[in-house]
Design a protein around this motif. Structure first.
Motif, PDB file in Angstrom:
ATOM      1  N   ASP A  37      24.699  29.410   4.137  1.00 26.54           N
ATOM      2  CA  ASP A  37      24.838  28.528   5.436  1.00 26.54           C
ATOM      3  C   ASP A  37      26.076  27.880   5.321  1.00 26.54           C
ATOM      4  O   ASP A  37      26.869  27.701   5.705  1.00 26.54           O
ATOM      5  N   TYR A  68      28.935  30.701   3.231  1.00 28.31           N
ATOM      6  CA  TYR A  68      29.749  31.901   3.850  1.00 28.31           C
ATOM      7  C   TYR A  68      29.213  31.345   5.612  1.00 28.31           C
ATOM      8  O   TYR A  68      29.719  32.535   6.282  1.00 28.31           O
ATOM      9  N   HIS A  69      28.756  30.327   6.215  1.00 25.71           N
ATOM     10  CA  HIS A  69      28.416  30.005   7.724  1.00 25.71           C
ATOM     11  C   HIS A  69      27.540  31.588   8.296  1.00 25.71           C
ATOM     12  O   HIS A  69      27.922  31.552   9.491  1.00 25.71           O
ATOM     13  N   THR A  72      24.347  32.933  10.437  1.00 28.96           N
ATOM     14  CA  THR A  72      23.556  32.152  11.608  1.00 28.96           C
ATOM     15  C   THR A  72      22.374  31.729  10.885  1.00 28.96           C
ATOM     16  O   THR A  72      22.283  33.107  10.257  1.00 28.96           O
TER      17      THR A  72
END
Length: 511
Positions: free
Chosen positions: A331, A334-335, A337
């Motif tokens: 999260d 690498y962001h 979902t």
């Protein structure tokens, strides 16, 4: 099939209420006689004690190695159902830790809880299922109770606590119910290994925590509520409770013989039929038996296999602490979902499948051919070979994860690194639990309960350190610290393979 249902809790309750008319037992042959001396009696009119007189007791035992009531002589169908029962129990219980993790964010938002308070829902559960075996295992070892009632009642109570948690109106209620859910729901890890050894020999359920993490997150995304995973868990445990109520036969030999002795007394009208457990503890109170068994379990856990328990304790702690790093990486870096974060566990799942296949192939092509030779004696230490490979895989995983989790490195690289953890975790635990089961066959439930207490107490507490650890060290040195600890533990399976037999020779509990 009739015998299978008859030995389940449903069959036993039905026969109790109908005087064994619902699922009738076959006629039993009279067993051999055993003379038992009692203390000297004292005459009321004389101060002289009479000599002890032998009382003829009819000792109830299995008729021989081929007795059909011996669990290892059951049909393949019965053994398969026992395996499925234990798998269902383990799956439903172990799911409760991983499946709860995606709910933590929703709990924090709804109740205004801190991250530490949200994580406590996981930590308290894990700590509680380390404590539970200390009293559930002795309870299941009592001939008057046996394994099956502990399984069924524990699963039922666990289901009810999950429902209560889903209906909780504040963070305090949720944390309390999670603790008691772990405490009373820990029956499968308290006695599951013992049940399988009574039927098959040492065996454990394959590593599946990644699957449950994915499943739980998918459910939350679908219904958009943190309670969804708990309702799912309640449904799973309700099904499991019904399944084992009707189709889980009793496997504890002393309980089987105790009930056989009771049937013989009813069948013949002779009150002298006794099982060995009745002869050993004719007047001991129920509370005293529980206390003694609990003390013996704890003593055994802290004396003989203590180094093995410390080893698994550290691995378990690393596992739960390391899992807390995943949101920070996938999260924060690498962001991903929420769904993509759950799919990041697929690396572990692939490694788990690979390690299970490799372990089965090792059994089939290496261990079993040697063990089946009539002129060869295989020591329990031979079970530690896969664990030696597993001990090497764990630091490999942690160091890859530590230094590839950064924006400049593609996300697939740390996920590939996570695949090494599954064989490390699975092979190490498979080897150690099989080693303990074969080293302490007379005390297998007690040894497994002690091992669970050690590893779960430590594993439950460590996740609370994750936020501070990441804040102080960053992901590179935080994961590397765990890697250095795993390197320090690496020699243990090699040392145990070489000196384990000598250590067992000093023990009064070991085989």
């Amino acid at each position: 099939m009739n015998a299978l249902v008859r030995e389940s809790l449903f069959g036993r309750l039905s026969n109790f209420l109908t005087n064994s008319k619902f699922f009738p037992y076959p006629e039993l042959e009279a067993p051999k006689i055993k003379a038992l001396s009692v203390s000297a009696s004292v005459s009321a009119t004389s101060s002289t004690s009479t000599a002890p007189e032998p009382i003829q007791q009819f000792l109830v035992e299995f008729s021989g190695p081929d007795d059909p009531d011996t669990p290892r002589n059951w049909s393949k169908l019965a053994k398969t159902l026992v395996m499925l029962d234990v798998m269902f129990l383990n799956f439903s219980f172990y799911a409760a830790s991983a499946i709860f993790t995606p709910s933590i964010t929703g709990i924090e938002e709804q109740f205004g809880a801190t991250t530490a308070e949200g994580t406590l829902g996981l930590s308290l559960f894990v700590i509680a299922y380390g404590i539970g075996p200390l009293f559930l295992s002795p309870l299941s070892n009592l001939p008057a109770i046996g394994r099956t009632p502990v399984y069924v009642l524990g699963s039922l109570v666990f289901c009810l606590f999950n429902i209560g948690t889903a209906l909780g109106k504040n963070i305090e209620t949720i944390l309390i119910l999670r603790f008691f859910g772990g405490l009373f729901g820990s029956a499968p890890i308290s006695v599951g290994g013992a049940t399988l050894m009574e039927v098959y020999g040492p065996s454990e359920v394959p590593y599946a925590i990644a699957l449950y993490a994915i499943f739980g997150t998918l459910v939350i995304e679908r219904w958009n509520t943190w309670t969804a995973s708990l309702w799912l868990l309640a449904g799973i445990t309700a099904f499991t409770t019904l399944f084992i109520f009707f189709l889980l036969p009793e496997t504890l030999s002393s309980n089987i013989l105790l009930r056989r002795a009771q049937r013989l007394r009813t069948q013949t009208g002779n009150s002298l039929y006794r099982s060995q457990s009745e002869m050993d503890t004719p007047t001991t109170s129920f509370g005293t038996m529980i206390f003694k068994q609990t003390v013996n379990d704890f003593k055994l856990s802290c004396m003989d296999p203590v180094f093995v328990n410390i080893h698994t304790m550290l691995i378990y702690g690393i596992l739960y602490l390391w899992f807390e790093f995943f949101p920070f990486v996938f999260d924060g870096i690498y962001h991903f979902t929420p769904i993509e974060q759950a799919l990041a566990f697929l690396g572990i799942l692939v490694g788990a499948v690979t390690s299970v296949v490799a372990y089965v192939l090792w059994l089939h092509f290496s261990y079993q051919p040697r063990a089946s030779r009539p002129d060869t004696s295989i020591e329990p230490e031979a079970r530690l070979v896969p664990g030696q490979i597993g001990a090497i895989c764990i630091p490999i995983c942690l160091f890859i994860f530590a230094w590839t989790s950064r924006p400049g490195v593609h996300w697939i690289v740390p996920i590939i690194g996570t695949a090494f953890f599954a064989p490390g975790f699975y092979l190490t635990f498979q080897s150690i639990l099989n080693y303990l089961g074969e080293s302490y066959p007379r005390h297998v439930a007690s040894v497994f309960a002690g091992n669970t207490f050690f590893r779960s107490s430590f594993g439950g507490a460590l996740p609370l350190a994750a936020p501070r650890m990441l804040q102080s060290l960053g992901i590179g040195w935080a994961s590397s610290t765990l890697g250095f600890i795993s390197i320090a533990m690496l020699p243990l399976p090699f040392i145990l393979e070489r000196y384990g037999k000598r250590l067992r020779s000093w023990s009064k509990f070991a085989n």
